[in-house]
Design a protein around this motif. Sequence first.
Motif, PDB file in Angstrom:
ATOM      1  N   SER A   1       0.832  -1.213   0.000  1.00 15.96           N
ATOM      2  CA  SER A   1       0.000   0.000   0.000  1.00 15.96           C
ATOM      3  C   SER A   1       0.862   1.257   0.000  1.00 15.96           C
ATOM      4  N   ILE A   2       1.861   1.297   0.873  1.00 22.45           N
ATOM      5  CA  ILE A   2       2.736   2.476   0.965  1.00 22.45           C
ATOM      6  C   ILE A   2       3.537   2.648  -0.332  1.00 22.45           C
ATOM      7  N   SER A   3       4.064   1.558  -0.856  1.00 24.31           N
ATOM      8  CA  SER A   3       4.896   1.625  -2.070  1.00 24.31           C
ATOM      9  C   SER A   3       4.109   2.157  -3.262  1.00 24.31           C
ATOM     10  N   ILE A   4       2.876   1.661  -3.461  1.00 28.90           N
ATOM     11  CA  ILE A   4       2.064   2.102  -4.592  1.00 28.90           C
ATOM     12  C   ILE A   4       1.703   3.573  -4.459  1.00 28.90           C
ATOM     13  N   ASN A   5       1.327   4.006  -3.253  1.00 27.04           N
ATOM     14  CA  ASN A   5       0.984   5.420  -3.052  1.00 27.04           C
ATOM     15  C   ASN A   5       2.182   6.327  -3.308  1.00 27.04           C
ATOM     16  N   LEU A   6       3.342   5.948  -2.769  1.00 34.03           N
ATOM     17  CA  LEU A   6       4.545   6.741  -2.988  1.00 34.03           C
ATOM     18  C   LEU A   6       4.937   6.769  -4.455  1.00 34.03           C
ATOM     19  N   PHE A   7       4.831   5.624  -5.106  1.00 29.34           N
ATOM     20  CA  PHE A   7       5.208   5.543  -6.520  1.00 29.34           C
ATOM     21  C   PHE A   7       4.292   6.411  -7.380  1.00 29.34           C
ATOM     22  N   ASN A   8       3.000   6.366  -7.116  1.00 32.13           N
ATOM     23  CA  ASN A   8       2.048   7.165  -7.896  1.00 32.13           C
ATOM     24  C   ASN A   8       2.334   8.660  -7.754  1.00 32.13           C
ATOM     25  N   GLU A   9       2.670   9.087  -6.531  1.00 33.24           N
ATOM     26  CA  GLU A   9       2.974  10.501  -6.317  1.00 33.24           C
ATOM     27  C   GLU A   9       4.258  10.899  -7.046  1.00 33.24           C
ATOM     28  N   CYS A  10       5.286  10.073  -6.944  1.00 33.56           N
ATOM     29  CA  CYS A  10       6.547  10.356  -7.636  1.00 33.56           C
ATOM     30  C   CYS A  10       6.356  10.344  -9.144  1.00 33.56           C
ATOM     31  N   PHE A  11       5.569   9.403  -9.632  1.00 32.34           N
ATOM     32  CA  PHE A  11       5.336   9.277 -11.074  1.00 32.34           C
ATOM     33  C   PHE A  11       4.590  10.499 -11.603  1.00 32.34           C
ATOM     34  N   LEU A  12       3.628  11.007 -10.798  1.00 34.43           N
ATOM     35  CA  LEU A  12       2.853  12.176 -11.206  1.00 34.43           C
ATOM     36  C   LEU A  12       3.747  13.406 -11.289  1.00 34.43           C
ATOM     37  N   ILE A  13       4.624  13.583 -10.271  1.00 37.51           N
ATOM     38  CA  ILE A  13       5.536  14.735 -10.267  1.00 37.51           C
ATOM     39  C   ILE A  13       6.524  14.636 -11.428  1.00 37.51           C
ATOM     40  N   PHE A  14       7.013  13.423 -11.682  1.00 37.68           N
ATOM     41  CA  PHE A  14       8.006  13.213 -12.732  1.00 37.68           C
ATOM     42  C   PHE A  14       7.451  13.530 -14.114  1.00 37.68           C
ATOM     43  N   ASN A  15       6.138  13.313 -14.315  1.00 34.30           N
ATOM     44  CA  ASN A  15       5.547  13.449 -15.639  1.00 34.30           C
ATOM     45  C   ASN A  15       4.922  14.813 -15.922  1.00 34.30           C
ATOM     46  N   LEU A  16       5.032  15.749 -14.967  1.00 33.18           N
ATOM     47  CA  LEU A  16       4.379  17.040 -15.178  1.00 33.18           C
ATOM     48  C   LEU A  16       4.898  17.751 -16.417  1.00 33.18           C
ATOM     49  N   ASP A  17       6.201  17.658 -16.696  1.00 33.40           N
ATOM     50  CA  ASP A  17       6.795  18.376 -17.815  1.00 33.40           C
ATOM     51  C   ASP A  17       7.105  17.446 -18.987  1.00 33.40           C
ATOM     52  N   ASN A  18       6.497  16.265 -19.015  1.00 32.40           N
ATOM     53  CA  ASN A  18       6.780  15.290 -20.058  1.00 32.40           C
ATOM     54  C   ASN A  18       5.893  15.523 -21.272  1.00 32.40           C
ATOM     55  N   VAL A  19       6.485  15.827 -22.408  1.00 29.49           N
ATOM     56  CA  VAL A  19       5.756  15.945 -23.671  1.00 29.49           C
ATOM     57  C   VAL A  19       5.990  14.664 -24.451  1.00 29.49           C
ATOM     58  N   GLU A  20       4.914  13.966 -24.815  1.00 30.79           N
ATOM     59  CA  GLU A  20       5.031  12.702 -25.553  1.00 30.79           C
ATOM     60  C   GLU A  20       4.890  12.976 -27.041  1.00 30.79           C
ATOM     61  N   ILE A  21       5.818  12.431 -27.840  1.00 32.73           N
ATOM     62  CA  ILE A  21       5.820  12.623 -29.290  1.00 32.73           C
ATOM     63  C   ILE A  21       5.826  11.246 -29.942  1.00 32.73           C
ATOM     64  N   TYR A  22       4.825  10.975 -30.760  1.00 31.08           N
ATOM     65  CA  TYR A  22       4.701   9.677 -31.417  1.00 31.08           C
ATOM     66  C   TYR A  22       4.607   9.876 -32.931  1.00 31.08           C
ATOM     67  N   PRO A  23       5.748   9.860 -33.642  1.00 30.51           N
ATOM     68  CA  PRO A  23       5.720  10.035 -35.105  1.00 30.51           C
ATOM     69  C   PRO A  23       5.466   8.710 -35.826  1.00 30.51           C
ATOM     70  N   LYS A  24       4.295   8.559 -36.403  1.00 32.68           N
ATOM     71  CA  LYS A  24       3.967   7.368 -37.184  1.00 32.68           C
ATOM     72  C   LYS A  24       4.117   7.669 -38.674  1.00 32.68           C
ATOM     73  N   GLU A  25       3.834   6.687 -39.508  1.00 34.17           N
ATOM     74  CA  GLU A  25       4.105   6.833 -40.934  1.00 34.17           C
ATOM     75  C   GLU A  25       3.248   7.931 -41.571  1.00 34.17           C
ATOM     76  N   ASN A  26       1.959   7.970 -41.256  1.00 34.52           N
ATOM     77  CA  ASN A  26       1.049   8.912 -41.907  1.00 34.52           C
ATOM     78  C   ASN A  26       0.695  10.120 -41.056  1.00 34.52           C
ATOM     79  N   TYR A  27       0.881  10.005 -39.761  1.00 39.69           N
ATOM     80  CA  TYR A  27       0.501  11.106 -38.881  1.00 39.69           C
ATOM     81  C   TYR A  27       1.428  11.136 -37.669  1.00 39.69           C
ATOM     82  N   CYS A  28       1.270  12.176 -36.871  1.00 41.54           N
ATOM     83  CA  CYS A  28       2.072  12.332 -35.657  1.00 41.54           C
ATOM     84  C   CYS A  28       1.145  12.734 -34.514  1.00 41.54           C
TER      85      CYS A  28
END
Length: 633
Positions: free
Chosen positions: A517-544
């Motif tokens: 329980s503690i590990s999952i809660n801590l991980f979710n909080e860290c993961f949320l903070i880590f991803n605040l400035d994450n821009v995801e880019i997915y370039p496929k063949e016909n679109y992006c």
Amino acid sequence: MKSSYNYLETIELQTAPAFILLIISAVPFCVANLLALPVRAAVILACITFAAGAILLYFKHKTLGFIFFSFVIGVLFFIFSSGKYIAFSNSVPPKMPAIMSGKIIQIIKQDSAYSRCLVSGWIDAKPLPKVENTGFIINIYGQKKYQTGEIILCRGKVRPVRGKILPTDFDEMKYAHGLNAEWVASASEKNTRLEKRANIVYTTRNKLYAATQVRINELFSPQTSAIINAMLLGDKSNLNHEIRNTFSVTGIAHILALSGLHVGIISAILLILLSFIENRLVKIIVFSLTLVAFVFFVGAPDSAVRAASMAILFMFARTVQRYANPLNVVSVVILAAALISPRIVYSISFQLSALSIVSIFLFMPVFKGFIAKFINPKNTVSSYIALSLAITLSVSIIISPLITYYFGIFSIISPIANLALIPLFSLNLVLSITALFFSTFSPPIANIYAQGVNMICECSINLANFAANFEFGAIKSSDFSTLILSILISIATVYVFSSIHKLQLILRVIISIVIISISINLFNECFLIFNLDNVEIYPKENYCVISIPLKHNKKFIWIADRKPNQKYYHDKALVRYINKNSSNIATIAYSGNFGKEFANSIATDKYAVRILDFSSQREIELRYLKGAYISKL
């Protein structure tokens, strides 16, 4: 200390050097893949480690020398499995005109519209030098049927296999490398020529295989015949999406693959049929030849080859009256398979089958010991149930995290489903083989068995559907937190079931629940903070696809054509990606025909949908793509 000593004594690691070598060599292999280590650096590392190992052996440090040489083997597996791949500047490998030729190794799928074949041969693409001794998956469009063993010559298009781009994409690269293929090709029937027909061995096999398929389809109902074809012949082409999904959610998808369970059942049947042979040498020869013939008959899938190799090795040890540690035998087969075809280690089916067998022999003593201490079965039925539960839990320890990693499904109900359904499907396999046997000379008796198979199969599918629809039966999520949860539960399961007395059992259950329980809660909080400035880019063949995080855990999604006036096509991966993130999407923006048509095809009541003008597009490119144009990604 006592439980640890007894456990190590039970699995007898001192008689399993191949298993120790496998575990040690797996560490550098996994780390090198995780870090994407350059091949040149891997070669230097292997040379340094080899020299260190040689020095240690010279000074008679045998244990350390063994560890270092095992480390070298892991690095060498990484080097050999990396292969020689052509690097393209574009993240999406282009299709190239090419001439291809080779031997058909496997018919993956075949219907009235096209044939999908695995071919081993050469490729001569226009922009590249000729590539010899390579494998490719080819779609040949037309009504003509092809057979394994034939040599074909095609003129069409080819490209290197692609890795995942969107998280919801099918991982073509892992799938192809598991089949020892490096390319994907396409050609029309009119541009494909048969260079050489299959030899008499392949022709006989193909005729028997087709006749067996016809007999199965005649004996059983359509739904049952699809499952029997998958279990007995390895042909999963007729399995519908509902059955595949149900078996995945309940954690019993391995039943549909021709794996160790099925080869084990067939080996047991063979031993019963050969019990009249008293000469042990003659028995092992007949047993081995029959099992090899069966594996060849079903197309020699890797899982069946490994299972048959293990069965033959165990039979050989029994014949020469030598004790064989199961962990050692399994490890020898795994190492041999990786040595023969290094890239097979990337195959999901190889990983699942190999790890499940290792897990059984590694963890089953823990669960058997727990059941003997706390449950103490009193009769044959309870003993059988206890053994089945021990095997199921042993497999789940390693397989559950692996399935969660690859498929985003963590099945909670899997152990119970396996406990109930594996015996039923095992019985079904035995009865279906019996029905096929009697169908050659006594159709009425065969029909009686076939009706029993249909009934059991229908009951089993209904039970699997009930388990799959259970509200908390599985967690469907590709989030990393789900993978962490599955790993923690596997560790906690071993920790709890290795308890010696009741008080220790209660304390370990409480400790496991608190830590998870503690590990999952801590991980979710860290993961949320880590991803605040994450821009995801997915370039496929016909679109992006550009995904920009906003406040309150929301996302701004931009779907852009990579070319002007790009035609729309239904991309299942993009639909899954939008549906998966629907609760977090604030706005879907689009530019170009593809994005417009996609936006019109989805429900707009969940989020805002708008078109991006050129100035807005350029602003996003300058701010989030370092000024690069979408078309150049």
